[in-house]
Motif scaffolding. Structure first.
Motif, PDB file in Angstrom:
ATOM      1  N   LYS A  77       6.354  -5.679   7.673  1.00 45.19           N
ATOM      2  CA  LYS A  77       6.124  -5.344   9.076  1.00 45.19           C
ATOM      3  C   LYS A  77       4.654  -5.558   9.411  1.00 45.19           C
ATOM      4  O   LYS A  77       3.774  -5.185   8.636  1.00 45.19           O
ATOM      5  CB  LYS A  77       6.485  -3.886   9.349  1.00 45.19           C
ATOM      6  CG  LYS A  77       7.948  -3.579   9.142  1.00 45.19           C
ATOM      7  CD  LYS A  77       8.242  -2.146   9.461  1.00 45.19           C
ATOM      8  CE  LYS A  77       9.713  -1.860   9.240  1.00 45.19           C
ATOM      9  NZ  LYS A  77      10.057  -0.494   9.577  1.00 45.19           N
ATOM     10  N   PRO A  78       4.380  -6.176  10.562  1.00 43.53           N
ATOM     11  CA  PRO A  78       2.977  -6.311  10.950  1.00 43.53           C
ATOM     12  C   PRO A  78       2.420  -4.949  11.374  1.00 43.53           C
ATOM     13  O   PRO A  78       3.125  -4.137  11.970  1.00 43.53           O
ATOM     14  CB  PRO A  78       3.019  -7.281  12.130  1.00 43.53           C
ATOM     15  CG  PRO A  78       4.411  -7.243  12.627  1.00 43.53           C
ATOM     16  CD  PRO A  78       5.283  -6.806  11.490  1.00 43.53           C
ATOM     17  N   ARG A  79       1.207  -4.709  11.009  1.00 40.67           N
ATOM     18  CA  ARG A  79       0.542  -3.479  11.447  1.00 40.67           C
ATOM     19  C   ARG A  79       0.086  -3.681  12.886  1.00 40.67           C
ATOM     20  O   ARG A  79      -0.439  -4.736  13.250  1.00 40.67           O
ATOM     21  CB  ARG A  79      -0.647  -3.157  10.554  1.00 40.67           C
ATOM     22  CG  ARG A  79      -0.226  -2.766   9.160  1.00 40.67           C
ATOM     23  CD  ARG A  79      -1.423  -2.368   8.351  1.00 40.67           C
ATOM     24  NE  ARG A  79      -0.986  -1.910   7.041  1.00 40.67           N
ATOM     25  CZ  ARG A  79      -1.786  -1.492   6.103  1.00 40.67           C
ATOM     26  NH1 ARG A  79      -3.092  -1.469   6.325  1.00 40.67           N
ATOM     27  NH2 ARG A  79      -1.323  -1.102   4.953  1.00 40.67           N
ATOM     28  N   SER A  80       0.267  -2.676  13.685  1.00 38.02           N
ATOM     29  CA  SER A  80      -0.039  -2.813  15.110  1.00 38.02           C
ATOM     30  C   SER A  80      -1.537  -2.860  15.394  1.00 38.02           C
ATOM     31  O   SER A  80      -1.958  -3.404  16.404  1.00 38.02           O
ATOM     32  CB  SER A  80       0.603  -1.664  15.884  1.00 38.02           C
ATOM     33  OG  SER A  80       0.132  -0.436  15.395  1.00 38.02           O
TER      34      SER A  80
ATOM     35  N   ARG B 158       6.630  -2.857   2.356  1.00 35.22           N
ATOM     36  CA  ARG B 158       7.233  -1.590   1.960  1.00 35.22           C
ATOM     37  C   ARG B 158       8.478  -1.882   1.137  1.00 35.22           C
ATOM     38  O   ARG B 158       9.340  -2.649   1.557  1.00 35.22           O
ATOM     39  CB  ARG B 158       7.633  -0.752   3.171  1.00 35.22           C
ATOM     40  CG  ARG B 158       6.464  -0.208   3.921  1.00 35.22           C
ATOM     41  CD  ARG B 158       6.919   0.731   4.986  1.00 35.22           C
ATOM     42  NE  ARG B 158       5.757   1.211   5.719  1.00 35.22           N
ATOM     43  CZ  ARG B 158       5.825   2.036   6.723  1.00 35.22           C
ATOM     44  NH1 ARG B 158       6.998   2.474   7.145  1.00 35.22           N
ATOM     45  NH2 ARG B 158       4.728   2.433   7.334  1.00 35.22           N
ATOM     46  N   ILE B 159       8.569  -1.263  -0.006  1.00 34.24           N
ATOM     47  CA  ILE B 159       9.744  -1.418  -0.857  1.00 34.24           C
ATOM     48  C   ILE B 159      10.855  -0.560  -0.286  1.00 34.24           C
ATOM     49  O   ILE B 159      10.695   0.639  -0.094  1.00 34.24           O
ATOM     50  CB  ILE B 159       9.420  -1.010  -2.307  1.00 34.24           C
ATOM     51  CG1 ILE B 159       8.335  -1.929  -2.867  1.00 34.24           C
ATOM     52  CG2 ILE B 159      10.686  -1.061  -3.164  1.00 34.24           C
ATOM     53  CD1 ILE B 159       7.812  -1.521  -4.202  1.00 34.24           C
ATOM     54  N   SER B 160      11.976  -1.208   0.011  1.00 32.56           N
ATOM     55  CA  SER B 160      13.088  -0.466   0.605  1.00 32.56           C
ATOM     56  C   SER B 160      14.213  -0.223  -0.394  1.00 32.56           C
ATOM     57  O   SER B 160      15.066   0.625  -0.165  1.00 32.56           O
ATOM     58  CB  SER B 160      13.628  -1.206   1.823  1.00 32.56           C
ATOM     59  OG  SER B 160      14.058  -2.496   1.451  1.00 32.56           O
ATOM     60  N   PHE B 161      14.216  -0.961  -1.509  1.00 32.41           N
ATOM     61  CA  PHE B 161      15.301  -0.814  -2.468  1.00 32.41           C
ATOM     62  C   PHE B 161      14.856  -1.394  -3.802  1.00 32.41           C
ATOM     63  O   PHE B 161      14.285  -2.479  -3.846  1.00 32.41           O
ATOM     64  CB  PHE B 161      16.538  -1.541  -1.949  1.00 32.41           C
ATOM     65  CG  PHE B 161      17.739  -1.424  -2.825  1.00 32.41           C
ATOM     66  CD1 PHE B 161      18.445  -0.244  -2.901  1.00 32.41           C
ATOM     67  CD2 PHE B 161      18.160  -2.497  -3.570  1.00 32.41           C
ATOM     68  CE1 PHE B 161      19.560  -0.129  -3.709  1.00 32.41           C
ATOM     69  CE2 PHE B 161      19.278  -2.401  -4.388  1.00 32.41           C
ATOM     70  CZ  PHE B 161      19.980  -1.204  -4.445  1.00 32.41           C
TER      71      PHE B 161
END
Length: 109
Positions: free
Chosen positions: A3-6, A14-17
């Motif tokens: 995700k781009p940082r705003s 980010r590790i999601s799984f």
């Protein structure tokens, strides 16, 4: 997930799984296709695969794709009436067979 940082031009990962490769092999393999010339399909190979399937039932379908390069034909055959588990013994055996090409289809979540 990426995700781009705003507030910057940077991206955040980010590790999601997380899943162990051993578990992926056993649980995520939907279909295992072994491609080989028909003359390479021996009684010893069939015996090993039958014994392995009996000892390691699972969720993966096993197919043989027999090919004849000279005649230009191929036939795909489903093996065994029950699914198998892709296990270490099976992968080692297949890896020791230079005439076998392997194609793996996985379950897409």
């Amino acid at each position: 997930a990426v995700k781009p940082r705003s507030y910057t031009n940077e991206y955040e990962f980010r590790i999601s799984f997380v899943q162990l490769l051993e578990e992926v092999k056993k649980k995520q393999t939907r279909q295992l296709t072994l491609t080989l010339p028909p003359e390479s399909l021996t009684a010893e190979m069939i015996g090993f695969l039958e014994d392995n399937a009996n000892r390691h039932p699972g969720k993966s379908e096993l197919y043989f794709q027999l090919t004849d390069q000279q005649e230009g034909w191929q036939v795909k055959l489903r093996s065994f009436s029950k699914p198998i588990e892709v296990n270490d013994e099976l992968t080692h055996y297949i890896g020791q067979q230079p005439v076998i090409d392997v194609h793996i289809n996985i379950i897409n979540n």
